[in-house]
Each structure stands twice: as C-alpha cells, then as structure tokens.
Design a protein around this motif. Structure first.
Motif, mmCIF file in Angstrom:
data_model
loop_
_atom_site.group_PDB
_atom_site.id
_atom_site.type_symbol
_atom_site.label_atom_id
_atom_site.label_comp_id
_atom_site.label_asym_id
_atom_site.label_seq_id
_atom_site.Cartn_x
_atom_site.Cartn_y
_atom_site.Cartn_z
ATOM 1 N N UNK A 71 0.805 -1.212 0.000
ATOM 2 C CA UNK A 71 0.000 0.000 0.000
ATOM 3 C C UNK A 71 0.838 1.261 0.000
ATOM 4 N N UNK A 72 0.165 2.401 0.095
ATOM 5 C CA UNK A 72 0.840 3.690 0.065
ATOM 6 C C UNK A 72 1.827 3.848 1.197
ATOM 7 N N UNK A 73 1.357 4.011 2.419
ATOM 8 C CA UNK A 73 2.224 4.176 3.579
ATOM 9 C C UNK A 73 2.072 3.001 4.533
ATOM 10 N N UNK A 74 1.566 1.892 4.043
ATOM 11 C CA UNK A 74 1.225 0.761 4.900
ATOM 12 C C UNK A 74 2.328 -0.296 4.843
ATOM 13 N N UNK A 75 2.844 -0.670 6.001
ATOM 14 C CA UNK A 75 3.902 -1.667 6.067
ATOM 15 C C UNK A 75 3.421 -2.842 6.904
ATOM 16 N N UNK A 76 3.599 -4.038 6.411
ATOM 17 C CA UNK A 76 3.331 -5.219 7.221
ATOM 18 C C UNK A 76 4.538 -6.132 7.115
ATOM 19 N N UNK A 77 4.710 -6.981 8.084
ATOM 20 C CA UNK A 77 5.892 -7.844 8.099
ATOM 21 C C UNK A 77 5.491 -9.307 8.119
ATOM 22 N N UNK A 78 4.646 -9.701 7.190
ATOM 23 C CA UNK A 78 4.357 -11.118 7.056
ATOM 24 C C UNK A 78 4.242 -11.502 5.584
ATOM 25 N N UNK A 79 4.245 -12.775 5.350
ATOM 26 C CA UNK A 79 4.295 -13.350 4.012
ATOM 27 C C UNK A 79 3.156 -12.832 3.125
ATOM 28 N N UNK A 80 3.475 -12.286 1.931
ATOM 29 C CA UNK A 80 2.418 -11.844 1.024
ATOM 30 C C UNK A 80 1.710 -13.012 0.331
ATOM 31 N N UNK A 81 2.167 -14.214 0.550
ATOM 32 C CA UNK A 81 1.560 -15.443 0.036
ATOM 33 C C UNK A 81 1.569 -15.513 -1.492
ATOM 34 N N UNK A 82 2.753 -15.834 -1.989
ATOM 35 C CA UNK A 82 2.927 -16.067 -3.417
ATOM 36 C C UNK A 82 2.581 -17.517 -3.750
ATOM 37 N N UNK A 83 2.290 -17.786 -5.024
ATOM 38 C CA UNK A 83 1.943 -19.123 -5.492
ATOM 39 C C UNK A 83 3.109 -20.100 -5.336
ATOM 40 N N UNK A 84 4.350 -19.669 -5.627
ATOM 41 C CA UNK A 84 5.517 -20.553 -5.612
ATOM 42 C C UNK A 84 5.700 -21.267 -4.289
ATOM 43 N N UNK A 85 6.001 -22.552 -4.351
ATOM 44 C CA UNK A 85 6.114 -23.349 -3.133
ATOM 45 C C UNK A 85 7.537 -23.757 -2.806
ATOM 46 N N UNK A 86 8.399 -23.840 -3.800
ATOM 47 C CA UNK A 86 9.774 -24.253 -3.537
ATOM 48 C C UNK A 86 10.740 -23.172 -4.019
ATOM 49 N N UNK A 87 11.937 -23.173 -3.471
ATOM 50 C CA UNK A 87 12.926 -22.169 -3.882
ATOM 51 C C UNK A 87 13.215 -22.243 -5.373
ATOM 52 N N UNK A 88 13.311 -23.453 -5.918
ATOM 53 C CA UNK A 88 13.605 -23.591 -7.343
ATOM 54 C C UNK A 88 12.446 -23.064 -8.188
ATOM 55 N N UNK A 89 11.221 -23.368 -7.783
ATOM 56 C CA UNK A 89 10.050 -22.942 -8.553
ATOM 57 C C UNK A 89 9.846 -21.439 -8.481
ATOM 58 N N UNK A 90 10.212 -20.810 -7.374
ATOM 59 C CA UNK A 90 9.928 -19.391 -7.173
ATOM 60 C C UNK A 90 10.780 -18.484 -8.047
ATOM 61 N N UNK A 91 11.712 -19.012 -8.769
ATOM 62 C CA UNK A 91 12.541 -18.183 -9.626
ATOM 63 C C UNK A 91 11.804 -17.746 -10.902
ATOM 64 N N UNK A 92 10.687 -18.358 -11.208
ATOM 65 C CA UNK A 92 9.890 -18.000 -12.374
ATOM 66 C C UNK A 92 8.871 -16.938 -11.984
ATOM 67 N N UNK A 93 8.618 -15.966 -12.860
ATOM 68 C CA UNK A 93 7.708 -14.862 -12.551
ATOM 69 C C UNK A 93 6.317 -15.351 -12.157
ATOM 70 N N UNK A 94 5.820 -16.403 -12.797
ATOM 71 C CA UNK A 94 4.469 -16.894 -12.500
ATOM 72 C C UNK A 94 4.326 -17.354 -11.055
#
Length: 142
Positions: A71-94
């Motif tokens: 957000x604009x001035x909003x900060x949170x410190x927890x996982x935004x919950x991306x689709x990627x599940x493994x370190x190797x898989x998370x390297x792809x934009x999807x």
C-alpha cells in the motif's frame, strides 16, 4: 553486492506496483539499498524473502529497515503469500502471483496513475489495485 536494487548518489528512485523477491545480497541487503541523497519511494510494492549474510533487512534506506511494503504508507511484516512453493520454482515470474488469501489483494490505494495492466497483461479493472506486479484475477461463476 546488493541483491535486488542499489541506488547511490542523488536523484529519485520510484517504484510502483513492483515485486522484489527472492534475491541474495551477500553482505549487503537482499532487496534494496538506498544511499546518500537518493529519494526512495516504493508505492504498492512488495519486498519479500530477500536475504543476505550481513544486512538483516529487505530494504535499507538511510538506516531504516523494512520487511514488506504494502500500500501507500502501509507496512506489514508477514508473508504476502505467493503461489511458488519451492525455492527452485519461485525463480519463475508466474510463481510470484498472489494466492487468493494474500493481504496484498485490494490493499493498494487506487490512483488514476496506476498501471492499467499487470506484468502478465491482465487488467487491473476490479476497482481496487493489488500490491506488487500481479493483479489477482478473480473468477466469476456463471
């Protein structure tokens, strides 16, 4: 070396609807390091899981450390919950697309200057902008 973004000198660095994630910065910050008189503005931008061996923060801006920017001035410190599940898989934009349970969905203050489409070419047309480079696409049942 800084993992994601390094701005040094003077001027302005503006990020809007970006995702800076899964970078490694060695002894420097993994996400971004802003030095000297650079004016740093991160609007509707996600920083997450950027690592280093020496700087324990995602973004270092004149000594301030941020974990996740939403957000604009909003900060949170927890996982935004991306689709990627493994370190190797998370390297792809999807794999940085948002899960339906992400707090980044509909979190950004919508402005007329927001991009009309996301990284994947999907419209940001549901009336409320998501944080990051991906606009979560809701499916409508018939």
């Amino acid at each position: 070396d800084v993992g994601g973004i390094h701005a040094d000198g003077s001027g302005r660095l503006s990020l809007s609807n970006c995702t800076i994630a899964d970078n490694f910065g060695g002894t420097e910050p993994g996400g971004a390091k802003v030095e000297n008189t650079v004016v740093f503005v991160a609007r509707n931008t996600l920083f997450w899981n950027n690592r280093s061996t020496g700087a324990d923060c995602q973004v270092c801006d004149g000594g301030s450390c941020l974990e996740c920017v939403l957000g604009g001035d909003s900060f949170i410190a927890h996982d935004p919950r991306f689709v990627g599940l493994s370190d190797a898989a998370r390297r792809e934009a999807a794999h940085f697309k948002l899960l339906p349970t992400s707090d980044a969905i509909d979190r950004a203050p919508t402005k007329t200057t927001d991009p009309l489409i996301d990284f994947f070419g999907d419209a940001r047309s549901d009336g409320q902008t998501d944080c990051g480079f991906h606009e979560y696409q809701r499916t409508v049942s018939p």
